[in-house]
Design a protein around this motif. Structure first.
Motif, mmCIF file in Angstrom:
data_model
loop_
_atom_site.group_PDB
_atom_site.id
_atom_site.type_symbol
_atom_site.label_atom_id
_atom_site.label_comp_id
_atom_site.label_asym_id
_atom_site.label_seq_id
_atom_site.Cartn_x
_atom_site.Cartn_y
_atom_site.Cartn_z
ATOM 1 N N HIS A 92 0.859 -1.175 -0.135
ATOM 2 C CA HIS A 92 0.177 0.046 0.010
ATOM 3 C C HIS A 92 0.921 1.259 -0.046
ATOM 4 O O HIS A 92 2.068 1.322 -0.584
ATOM 5 C CB HIS A 92 -1.010 -0.226 1.234
ATOM 6 C CG HIS A 92 -0.481 -0.710 2.342
ATOM 7 N ND1 HIS A 92 0.224 0.361 3.328
ATOM 8 C CD2 HIS A 92 -0.137 -1.923 3.176
ATOM 9 C CE1 HIS A 92 0.765 -0.600 4.518
ATOM 10 N NE2 HIS A 92 0.135 -1.527 4.168
ATOM 11 N N HIS A 93 0.273 2.241 0.558
ATOM 12 C CA HIS A 93 1.140 3.533 0.522
ATOM 13 C C HIS A 93 2.591 3.566 1.153
ATOM 14 O O HIS A 93 3.443 4.286 0.989
ATOM 15 C CB HIS A 93 0.546 4.725 1.268
ATOM 16 C CG HIS A 93 0.441 4.402 3.032
ATOM 17 N ND1 HIS A 93 -0.500 3.613 3.152
ATOM 18 C CD2 HIS A 93 1.282 5.071 3.721
ATOM 19 C CE1 HIS A 93 -0.292 3.757 4.787
ATOM 20 N NE2 HIS A 93 0.722 4.554 4.817
ATOM 21 N N LEU A 126 3.061 3.500 -5.855
ATOM 22 C CA LEU A 126 2.441 4.755 -5.013
ATOM 23 C C LEU A 126 1.874 5.522 -5.949
ATOM 24 O O LEU A 126 0.649 6.077 -5.692
ATOM 25 C CB LEU A 126 3.742 5.323 -4.351
ATOM 26 C CG LEU A 126 3.245 6.491 -3.252
ATOM 27 C CD1 LEU A 126 2.321 5.877 -2.272
ATOM 28 C CD2 LEU A 126 4.741 6.897 -2.768
ATOM 29 N N ARG A 129 -1.765 5.165 -6.742
ATOM 30 C CA ARG A 129 -2.742 4.985 -5.499
ATOM 31 C C ARG A 129 -3.404 6.797 -5.405
ATOM 32 O O ARG A 129 -4.200 6.966 -4.554
ATOM 33 C CB ARG A 129 -2.075 5.013 -4.234
ATOM 34 C CG ARG A 129 -1.373 3.443 -4.085
ATOM 35 C CD ARG A 129 -0.931 2.972 -2.967
ATOM 36 N NE ARG A 129 -1.876 3.193 -1.814
ATOM 37 C CZ ARG A 129 -2.624 2.048 -1.693
ATOM 38 N NH1 ARG A 129 -2.313 0.823 -2.477
ATOM 39 N NH2 ARG A 129 -3.393 1.703 -0.759
ATOM 40 N N TYR A 130 -3.156 7.596 -6.372
ATOM 41 C CA TYR A 130 -3.643 8.799 -6.472
ATOM 42 C C TYR A 130 -5.115 9.164 -6.583
ATOM 43 O O TYR A 130 -5.538 8.608 -7.785
ATOM 44 C CB TYR A 130 -2.809 9.560 -7.478
ATOM 45 C CG TYR A 130 -2.984 11.117 -7.262
ATOM 46 C CD1 TYR A 130 -2.753 11.842 -6.382
ATOM 47 C CD2 TYR A 130 -3.736 11.857 -8.310
ATOM 48 C CE1 TYR A 130 -2.840 13.345 -6.137
ATOM 49 C CE2 TYR A 130 -4.083 13.092 -8.235
ATOM 50 C CZ TYR A 130 -3.643 13.814 -7.178
ATOM 51 O OH TYR A 130 -3.827 15.215 -7.285
ATOM 52 N N ASN A 131 -5.760 9.772 -5.857
ATOM 53 C CA ASN A 131 -7.135 10.190 -6.047
ATOM 54 C C ASN A 131 -7.284 11.396 -6.757
ATOM 55 O O ASN A 131 -6.884 12.444 -6.261
ATOM 56 C CB ASN A 131 -8.011 10.076 -4.912
ATOM 57 C CG ASN A 131 -9.325 10.226 -4.951
ATOM 58 O OD1 ASN A 131 -9.841 11.410 -5.260
ATOM 59 N ND2 ASN A 131 -10.211 9.207 -4.752
ATOM 60 N N LEU A 137 -3.202 10.619 -2.149
ATOM 61 C CA LEU A 137 -2.620 9.214 -2.281
ATOM 62 C C LEU A 137 -3.381 8.225 -1.113
ATOM 63 O O LEU A 137 -3.088 8.487 -0.080
ATOM 64 C CB LEU A 137 -0.981 8.871 -2.277
ATOM 65 C CG LEU A 137 -0.543 9.779 -3.254
ATOM 66 C CD1 LEU A 137 0.893 10.205 -2.758
ATOM 67 C CD2 LEU A 137 -0.121 9.085 -4.522
ATOM 68 N N ARG A 138 -4.167 7.416 -1.362
ATOM 69 C CA ARG A 138 -5.125 6.546 -0.466
ATOM 70 C C ARG A 138 -4.068 5.766 0.241
ATOM 71 O O ARG A 138 -2.761 5.251 -0.185
ATOM 72 C CB ARG A 138 -6.016 5.790 -1.169
ATOM 73 C CG ARG A 138 -5.550 4.575 -2.277
ATOM 74 C CD ARG A 138 -6.576 3.672 -2.427
ATOM 75 N NE ARG A 138 -6.969 2.788 -1.133
ATOM 76 C CZ ARG A 138 -7.844 1.797 -1.171
ATOM 77 N NH1 ARG A 138 -8.399 1.748 -2.253
ATOM 78 N NH2 ARG A 138 -7.923 1.044 -0.138
ATOM 79 N N SER A 139 -4.337 5.657 1.538
ATOM 80 C CA SER A 139 -3.418 4.945 2.533
ATOM 81 C C SER A 139 -4.148 3.536 2.463
ATOM 82 O O SER A 139 -5.457 3.443 2.445
ATOM 83 C CB SER A 139 -3.536 5.432 3.884
ATOM 84 O OG SER A 139 -2.710 6.539 3.916
ATOM 85 N N ASN A 141 -5.464 -0.495 2.081
ATOM 86 C CA ASN A 141 -6.396 -1.322 1.187
ATOM 87 C C ASN A 141 -7.695 -1.517 1.595
ATOM 88 O O ASN A 141 -8.061 -0.920 2.516
ATOM 89 C CB ASN A 141 -5.281 -2.391 0.812
ATOM 90 C CG ASN A 141 -4.039 -2.341 0.146
ATOM 91 O OD1 ASN A 141 -3.874 -1.043 -0.542
ATOM 92 N ND2 ASN A 141 -3.098 -3.114 0.276
ATOM 93 N N ALA A 145 -10.781 3.232 0.434
ATOM 94 C CA ALA A 145 -10.453 4.282 -0.703
ATOM 95 C C ALA A 145 -10.271 5.542 -0.407
ATOM 96 O O ALA A 145 -9.447 6.551 -0.947
ATOM 97 C CB ALA A 145 -11.835 3.931 -1.722
ATOM 98 N N SER A 152 1.992 9.146 5.527
ATOM 99 C CA SER A 152 2.146 9.169 3.868
ATOM 100 C C SER A 152 3.029 10.128 3.765
ATOM 101 O O SER A 152 3.567 10.044 2.766
ATOM 102 C CB SER A 152 0.900 9.415 3.405
ATOM 103 O OG SER A 152 0.274 10.454 3.689
#
Length: 371
Positions: A92-93, A126, A129-131, A137-139, A141, A145, A152
């Motif tokens: 993940h992040h 990484l 994971r950008y929203n 960036l989401r942390s 899983n 979301a 982070s």
């Protein structure tokens, strides 16, 4: 102070060599129990977020005083982490925590091509994971979301590195947007920090804050404060955006103001009940590195505040909680994983050890930019 720092580092150096020899090949430790590393994260959980700190400690100490045993062990750590890329669902992040101190450190020091591509791979994971709606960036899983945690801010340094080596601004732009979002939503006016902020992933609107690893909602988890100090100071290094430096200073001032309650060693949460007394030495070590980073970027008249506070805290950490016996594994006791995690209280943690070493090396001007 320089003599004490040099002596302490030499003891840690010899102790680390002894630990490397006891561990043997293909072994990533997480914490020492009763003075011994007992869990090998290569076998237990290769995607665990702390798996880069052992390699980072080895690279820092080898940079300080070259030793082939340190290099071999650091390279083994890096190669072992290749298996984490194959277990995508566990990543993940925190890929920044995992590959900045290992592959990216290796590349920066040796120009190793395979290390470069490991770092690039992690950076692309990484970036994925950008929203777009929330500019973050989401942390973590699963169903999270919209979750973003303060940790982070260290991981985004991987994107700054990727942008530098590729000359592709997208990585840096994502890191900046994420930092701006965290600055606006996680950092409170008084310099305290929320661990978790939840956003609506479809609109980017803030939904709620959560206590996370601190005492509860609205509290002030000290390691989160330390991640913010360090993360925003490093973001300033990479961008020269004064808003990031001012944010790092504001959080640092809040952190330092709260140390008086526990004799200079940070409580696990600055807004938790006064009893039981619980401290987190890892928060102190991380914050000290952040204070030393701030000191590099402020005017000369301000430098002593941050430099002296970091020096004092590092010495207190070693004096009160340091285990320098070469027959024992682990360096810094008194760390706490989370306020409500009873099994993770007053323990040794590899990231506490890493940041202690980085801080001591910074005092001597003999570290290298790992982040």
């Amino acid at each position: 102070m320089a003599d004490w720092t040099t002596t302490t580092l030499q003891q840690i150096y010899q102790k680390t060599i002894a630990s490397v020899q006891r561990l043997g090949p293909n072994n990533i430790p997480y914490m020492a129990t009763a003075g011994q590393y007992q869990t090998n994260m290569v076998e237990t959980d290769i995607t665990w977020w702390t798996n880069g700190f052992w390699g980072g400690l080895l690279w820092q100490l080898n940079h300080y005083q070259a030793n082939p045993e340190l290099v071999t062990a650091a390279k083994e750590n890096e190669v072992a982490l290749d298996q984490a890329f194959l277990k995508y669902e566990g990543l993940h992040h925190d890929v920044g925590f995992m590959w900045l101190p290992t592959a990216v450190a290796d590349y920066r020091l040796t120009d190793d091509d395979r290390a470069y591509w490991r770092g690039r791979h992690a950076a692309d994971l990484l970036a994925g994971r950008y929203n777009l709606a929330g500019h973050y960036l989401r942390s973590w899983n699963r169903d999270r979301a919209g979750w973003v945690i303060i940790d982070s801010m260290i991981n985004i340094q991987l994107l700054y590195w990727a942008s530098e080596v590729t000359q592709d601004p997208r990585y840096k732009l994502m890191a900046n947007e994420h930092a701006n979002t965290v600055m606006q939503h996680h950092v409170r006016a008084d310099g305290s920090v929320a661990h978790i902020v939840v956003f609506d992933p479809n609109t980017g609107a803030e939904v709620e804050t959560m206590g996370g690893q601190g005492y509860g909602v609205g509290s002030s988890w000290s390691r989160g404060q330390a991640w913010a100090i360090n993360g925003f100071a490093l973001a300033y290094r990479h961008t020269h955006n004064l808003a990031y430096l001012e944010t790092a200073k504001r959080v640092a001032h809040y952190f330092l103001a709260n140390l008086t309650e526990t004799d200079g060693i940070p409580a696990v949460d600055f807004r938790a009940p006064k009893t039981p007394v619980m401290v987190d030495t890892s928060a102190g070590a991380i914050a000290a590195c952040g204070l030393l980073e701030i000191a590099q970027h402020v005017p000369e008249a301000e430098q002593a505040l941050y430099q002296n506070a970091a020096q004092k805290m590092l010495k207190q950490l070693v004096t009160q909680y340091g285990d320098l016996n070469p027959a024992h594994d682990g360096i810094l006791t008194g760390a706490t994983t989370a306020y409500h995690d009873k099994a993770g209280q007053n323990v040794n943690l590899n990231y506490g050890d890493y940041y202690l070493v980085e801080g001591l090396l910074r005092l001597l001007g003999k570290d290298f930019l790992l982040w």
